[in-house]
Motif scaffolding. Structure first.
Motif, PDB file in Angstrom:
ATOM      1  N   GLU A   9       0.826  -1.215   0.000  1.00 21.14           N
ATOM      2  CA  GLU A   9       0.000   0.000   0.000  1.00 21.14           C
ATOM      3  C   GLU A   9       0.858   1.262   0.000  1.00 21.14           C
ATOM      4  O   GLU A   9       0.853   2.033   0.963  1.00 21.14           O
ATOM      5  CB  GLU A   9      -0.945  -0.011   1.211  1.00 21.14           C
ATOM      6  N   PRO A  10       1.642   1.449  -1.068  1.00 24.15           N
ATOM      7  CA  PRO A  10       2.528   2.629  -1.111  1.00 24.15           C
ATOM      8  C   PRO A  10       1.764   3.942  -1.055  1.00 24.15           C
ATOM      9  O   PRO A  10       2.290   4.944  -0.595  1.00 24.15           O
ATOM     10  CB  PRO A  10       3.268   2.459  -2.448  1.00 24.15           C
ATOM     11  N   GLN A  11       0.504   3.926  -1.537  1.00 29.86           N
ATOM     12  CA  GLN A  11      -0.278   5.172  -1.546  1.00 29.86           C
ATOM     13  C   GLN A  11      -0.546   5.694  -0.143  1.00 29.86           C
ATOM     14  O   GLN A  11      -0.857   6.870   0.052  1.00 29.86           O
ATOM     15  CB  GLN A  11      -1.596   4.983  -2.312  1.00 29.86           C
ATOM     16  N   ALA A  12      -0.417   4.808   0.855  1.00 25.81           N
ATOM     17  CA  ALA A  12      -0.690   5.212   2.238  1.00 25.81           C
ATOM     18  C   ALA A  12       0.380   6.173   2.762  1.00 25.81           C
ATOM     19  O   ALA A  12       0.178   6.827   3.773  1.00 25.81           O
ATOM     20  CB  ALA A  12      -0.769   3.989   3.133  1.00 25.81           C
ATOM     21  N   TRP A  13       1.532   6.253   2.075  1.00 20.87           N
ATOM     22  CA  TRP A  13       2.644   7.049   2.612  1.00 20.87           C
ATOM     23  C   TRP A  13       2.689   8.463   2.056  1.00 20.87           C
ATOM     24  O   TRP A  13       3.657   9.177   2.253  1.00 20.87           O
ATOM     25  CB  TRP A  13       3.970   6.333   2.346  1.00 20.87           C
ATOM     26  N   THR A  14       1.639   8.868   1.363  1.00 25.17           N
ATOM     27  CA  THR A  14       1.613  10.221   0.800  1.00 25.17           C
ATOM     28  C   THR A  14       1.585  11.250   1.935  1.00 25.17           C
ATOM     29  O   THR A  14       0.866  11.092   2.916  1.00 25.17           O
ATOM     30  CB  THR A  14       0.338  10.404  -0.058  1.00 25.17           C
ATOM     31  N   ARG A  15       2.395  12.304   1.749  1.00 22.13           N
ATOM     32  CA  ARG A  15       2.398  13.384   2.742  1.00 22.13           C
ATOM     33  C   ARG A  15       1.336  14.401   2.332  1.00 22.13           C
ATOM     34  O   ARG A  15       1.373  14.917   1.220  1.00 22.13           O
ATOM     35  CB  ARG A  15       3.789  14.019   2.792  1.00 22.13           C
ATOM     36  N   THR A  16       0.397  14.658   3.194  1.00 19.66           N
ATOM     37  CA  THR A  16      -0.720  15.529   2.831  1.00 19.66           C
ATOM     38  C   THR A  16      -1.308  16.169   4.090  1.00 19.66           C
ATOM     39  O   THR A  16      -1.045  15.705   5.200  1.00 19.66           O
ATOM     40  CB  THR A  16      -1.824  14.697   2.114  1.00 19.66           C
ATOM     41  N   ASP A  17      -2.087  17.236   3.872  1.00 19.97           N
ATOM     42  CA  ASP A  17      -2.804  17.790   5.029  1.00 19.97           C
ATOM     43  C   ASP A  17      -4.315  17.648   4.827  1.00 19.97           C
ATOM     44  O   ASP A  17      -5.107  18.305   5.486  1.00 19.97           O
ATOM     45  CB  ASP A  17      -2.406  19.246   5.287  1.00 19.97           C
ATOM     46  N   ILE A  18      -4.697  16.792   3.876  1.00 16.48           N
ATOM     47  CA  ILE A  18      -6.127  16.561   3.622  1.00 16.48           C
ATOM     48  C   ILE A  18      -6.575  15.360   4.461  1.00 16.48           C
ATOM     49  O   ILE A  18      -6.054  14.249   4.290  1.00 16.48           O
ATOM     50  CB  ILE A  18      -6.385  16.273   2.127  1.00 16.48           C
ATOM     51  N   VAL A  60      -8.525  -5.519   9.653  1.00 16.38           N
ATOM     52  CA  VAL A  60      -7.961  -4.580  10.631  1.00 16.38           C
ATOM     53  C   VAL A  60      -7.927  -3.168  10.042  1.00 16.38           C
ATOM     54  O   VAL A  60      -7.758  -3.008   8.834  1.00 16.38           O
ATOM     55  CB  VAL A  60      -6.518  -4.978  11.055  1.00 16.38           C
ATOM     56  N   PRO A  61      -8.101  -2.150  10.880  1.00 13.66           N
ATOM     57  CA  PRO A  61      -7.977  -0.782  10.384  1.00 13.66           C
ATOM     58  C   PRO A  61      -6.504  -0.427  10.116  1.00 13.66           C
ATOM     59  O   PRO A  61      -5.643  -0.690  10.960  1.00 13.66           O
ATOM     60  CB  PRO A  61      -8.529   0.073  11.535  1.00 13.66           C
ATOM     61  N   HIS A  62      -6.268   0.123   8.955  1.00 15.99           N
ATOM     62  CA  HIS A  62      -4.938   0.618   8.575  1.00 15.99           C
ATOM     63  C   HIS A  62      -5.091   2.138   8.457  1.00 15.99           C
ATOM     64  O   HIS A  62      -5.785   2.629   7.580  1.00 15.99           O
ATOM     65  CB  HIS A  62      -4.547  -0.033   7.240  1.00 15.99           C
ATOM     66  N   LEU A  63      -4.482   2.849   9.387  1.00 21.34           N
ATOM     67  CA  LEU A  63      -4.643   4.310   9.447  1.00 21.34           C
ATOM     68  C   LEU A  63      -3.297   4.990   9.203  1.00 21.34           C
ATOM     69  O   LEU A  63      -2.248   4.397   9.492  1.00 21.34           O
ATOM     70  CB  LEU A  63      -5.158   4.730  10.835  1.00 21.34           C
ATOM     71  N   VAL A  64      -3.352   6.207   8.708  1.00 24.88           N
ATOM     72  CA  VAL A  64      -2.116   6.995   8.589  1.00 24.88           C
ATOM     73  C   VAL A  64      -2.334   8.332   9.294  1.00 24.88           C
ATOM     74  O   VAL A  64      -3.327   9.027   9.033  1.00 24.88           O
ATOM     75  CB  VAL A  64      -1.705   7.211   7.127  1.00 24.88           C
ATOM     76  N   VAL A  65      -1.422   8.649  10.197  1.00 23.38           N
ATOM     77  CA  VAL A  65      -1.476   9.918  10.922  1.00 23.38           C
ATOM     78  C   VAL A  65      -0.370  10.810  10.360  1.00 23.38           C
ATOM     79  O   VAL A  65       0.788  10.389  10.267  1.00 23.38           O
ATOM     80  CB  VAL A  65      -1.233   9.688  12.436  1.00 23.38           C
ATOM     81  N   GLN A  66      -0.723  12.019   9.977  1.00 22.81           N
ATOM     82  CA  GLN A  66       0.281  12.967   9.469  1.00 22.81           C
ATOM     83  C   GLN A  66       0.904  13.716  10.645  1.00 22.81           C
ATOM     84  O   GLN A  66       0.181  14.242  11.504  1.00 22.81           O
ATOM     85  CB  GLN A  66      -0.373  13.957   8.505  1.00 22.81           C
ATOM     86  N   THR A  67       2.220  13.716  10.714  1.00 20.97           N
ATOM     87  CA  THR A  67       2.918  14.461  11.760  1.00 20.97           C
ATOM     88  C   THR A  67       3.753  15.562  11.097  1.00 20.97           C
ATOM     89  O   THR A  67       3.848  15.613   9.861  1.00 20.97           O
ATOM     90  CB  THR A  67       3.848  13.549  12.576  1.00 20.97           C
ATOM     91  N   GLU A  68       4.377  16.378  11.895  1.00 21.24           N
ATOM     92  CA  GLU A  68       5.191  17.473  11.334  1.00 21.24           C
ATOM     93  C   GLU A  68       6.363  16.930  10.528  1.00 21.24           C
ATOM     94  O   GLU A  68       6.831  17.547   9.579  1.00 21.24           O
ATOM     95  CB  GLU A  68       5.715  18.360  12.469  1.00 21.24           C
ATOM     96  N   THR A  69       6.840  15.746  10.918  1.00 24.91           N
ATOM     97  CA  THR A  69       8.010  15.203  10.224  1.00 24.91           C
ATOM     98  C   THR A  69       7.651  14.205   9.132  1.00 24.91           C
ATOM     99  O   THR A  69       8.521  13.790   8.361  1.00 24.91           O
ATOM    100  CB  THR A  69       8.952  14.521  11.234  1.00 24.91           C
ATOM    101  N   GLY A  70       6.384  13.825   9.027  1.00 22.79           N
ATOM    102  CA  GLY A  70       5.987  12.897   7.966  1.00 22.79           C
ATOM    103  C   GLY A  70       4.883  11.956   8.406  1.00 22.79           C
ATOM    104  O   GLY A  70       4.445  11.985   9.556  1.00 22.79           O
ATOM    105  N   PRO A  71       4.427  11.104   7.486  1.00 19.99           N
ATOM    106  CA  PRO A  71       3.320  10.201   7.802  1.00 19.99           C
ATOM    107  C   PRO A  71       3.763   9.013   8.679  1.00 19.99           C
ATOM    108  O   PRO A  71       4.878   8.518   8.543  1.00 19.99           O
ATOM    109  CB  PRO A  71       2.864   9.693   6.431  1.00 19.99           C
TER     110      PRO A  71
END
Lengths: 178, 274
Positions: B152-161, B199-210
């Motif tokens: 799931e490479p798309q999960a690593w996109t850096r975004t603020d959306i 299982v839930p796969h979530l991505v949290v955006q932080t100041e330094t990256g996802p």
């Protein structure tokens, strides 16, 4: 007049070689083990490999190429072991039973099952698979090492994984036919 | 374009191949994307299976088991018998007796002592490894989490959306979880099949990256374990009574501090429902 060797240079050369052997030994042992499926044979093969490499170390011009150079020697030494010991047939169940403590070492049941399945793979399929997965060889490098065409290597890798997945009870319904 | 059979033949031979034609097929074929995902998880296990413990191998070679079966050479009538021969394309090198480079020959008592020392050390190592193994989640859990990431490479996109709330709720509800606190900016939420469970796969955006979080209700853990595998680093955090959370980042840029902060924040924000 006999040639005089610089003791310091000799000592440095020896230290470099020892460091190289120490760094590569685990991978050489693993490779030999998966070739032979027998840790005692693997130990012997690696020991012979290191001795032969020591004698021939001047042939190793590029330290970056050390690993493939050693692995080629491992293959040759393993082949040579057939001159000493006449293995004609093997019972895979016995091989697995003999190596069970190592195959089951400290990890989960799935790994044990996968290792036993690897033991059951034909040599022709297991060797390119080990070179690819464990040693990080590309298809072209495996082809060069085994003296095969790229297409033949890809076929063997495909068959190796297909058989391995079936042996491990993976869902192979979507696996393609040849 | 390549058909599914050709794609799967190619990916079975080279699971990590990422040629344009393979990517194009994957982008257009959901089944082959899922197939690749499962194959890469299998590949991750295969890597671990091949990586046998050489220290154990050497210790056992030094102290062979008395219960070991007799040499195979004495049993020519073996069943299930693939022929064993020299590796392909190899001509055995000429036999030669080579001296050990300056390795002094040891006396028998010294050798016997070494054998017993090696056996004792191996036993001790096995004991310690057993205790550690029982106390922490298996390393293969981390490997499987990392294997899952590759699909799931798309999960690593850096975004603020942020991910749409309806999608987030649907993913959480499917796994009997809900957010009752602030978990941070969640940009991705997907229900994934992991070890046979959704299982839930979530991505949290932080100041330094996802930072990725997997909520693993069926993977209990006794203590937090850090891992570093195949370019990913992270931690598996126990959630008493509800399995564990796997929290990780890719490439090292985001950093373990961010991972630890996200782990603590998400853990306190989640509530498990019946």
């Amino acid at each position: 007049m006999p040639s005089m060797k610089d003791p310091m240079a000799e000592s440095q050369k020896r230290a470099r070689f020892q460091a190289l052997c120490q760094a590569l030994r685990p991978d050489l042992l693993r490779f030999a083990f998966w070739l032979a499926r027998d840790r005692a044979v693997a130990e012997d093969v690696v020991q012979e490999t290191l001795l032969r490499a020591w004698k021939a170390q001047d042939a190793l011009l590029d330290a970056a190429a050390a690993k493939p150079w050693f692995l080629t020697i491992v293959r040759r030494e393993y082949a040579r072991s057939f001159e000493r010991k006449r293995f004609v047939t093997v019972d895979v169940d016995e091989l697995i039973a003999a190596e069970e403590p190592l195959l089951a070492a400290s990890e989960d049941e799935e790994l044990m099952e996968l290792r036993a399945a690897l033991f059951r793979l034909p040599d022709d399929y297991r060797e390119p698979l080990v070179l690819q997965v464990l040693m990080g060889y590309s298809t072209a490098e495996i082809a060069a090492e085994l003296g095969l065409s790229n297409a033949a290597v890809l076929t063997r890798l495909f068959r190796a994984r297909k058989q391995l997945r079936a042996l491990c009870g993976e869902d192979t319904r979507l696996d393609p036919e040849e | 374009m390549m058909d599914c059979a050709a794609y799967r033949r190619a990916i079975l031979a080279e699971p990590h191949a990422d040629r344009a034609e393979l990517r194009a097929h994957r982008a257009a074929c959901h089944d082959c994307t899922q197939y690749t995902l499962r194959l890469r998880r299998f590949e991750s296990r295969l890597e671990r299976a091949l990586c046998v413990d050489t220290e154990r191998m050497q210790a056992r070679a030094a102290a062979p088991s008395e219960a070991a079966p007799p040499p195979r050479a004495a049993q020519p009538e073996a069943t299930a018998a693939p022929r064993r021969g020299p590796p392909e394309g190899v001509t055995p090198a000429p036999r030669a007796v080579l001296p050990l480079p300056a390795e002094p020959r040891r006396s028998k008592p010294a050798r016997r002592y070494r054998v017993w020392s090696a056996a004792a050390a191996a036993l001790l190592a096995v004991g310690i490894a057993g205790v550690v193994w029982l106390a922490v989640p298996g390393p293969s859990l981390a490997a499987d989490v990392v294997g899952h990431m590759a699909g799931e490479p798309q999960a690593w996109t850096r975004t603020d959306i942020p991910v749409p709330p309806s999608q987030l709720n649907q993913v959480l509800r499917a796994s009997h979880v809900r957010l009752t606190g602030d978990a941070g900016l969640l940009s991705y939420a997907h229900s994934c099949v992991f070890r046979g469970h959704t299982v839930p796969h979530l991505v949290v955006q932080t100041e330094t990256g996802p930072v990725t979080v997997m909520v693993l209700a069926d993977e209990p853990s006794n203590s937090a374990v850090q891992f570093k595998e195949q370019g990913y680093q992270g931690v598996i955090v126990p959630v008493p009574g509800h399995g564990s959370l796997a929290v990780l980042e890719r490439g090292g840029a985001t950093g373990m501090d961010a991972v630890q902060r996200v782990a603590a924040r998400v853990r306190s924000a989640l509530t498990w429902t019946p």
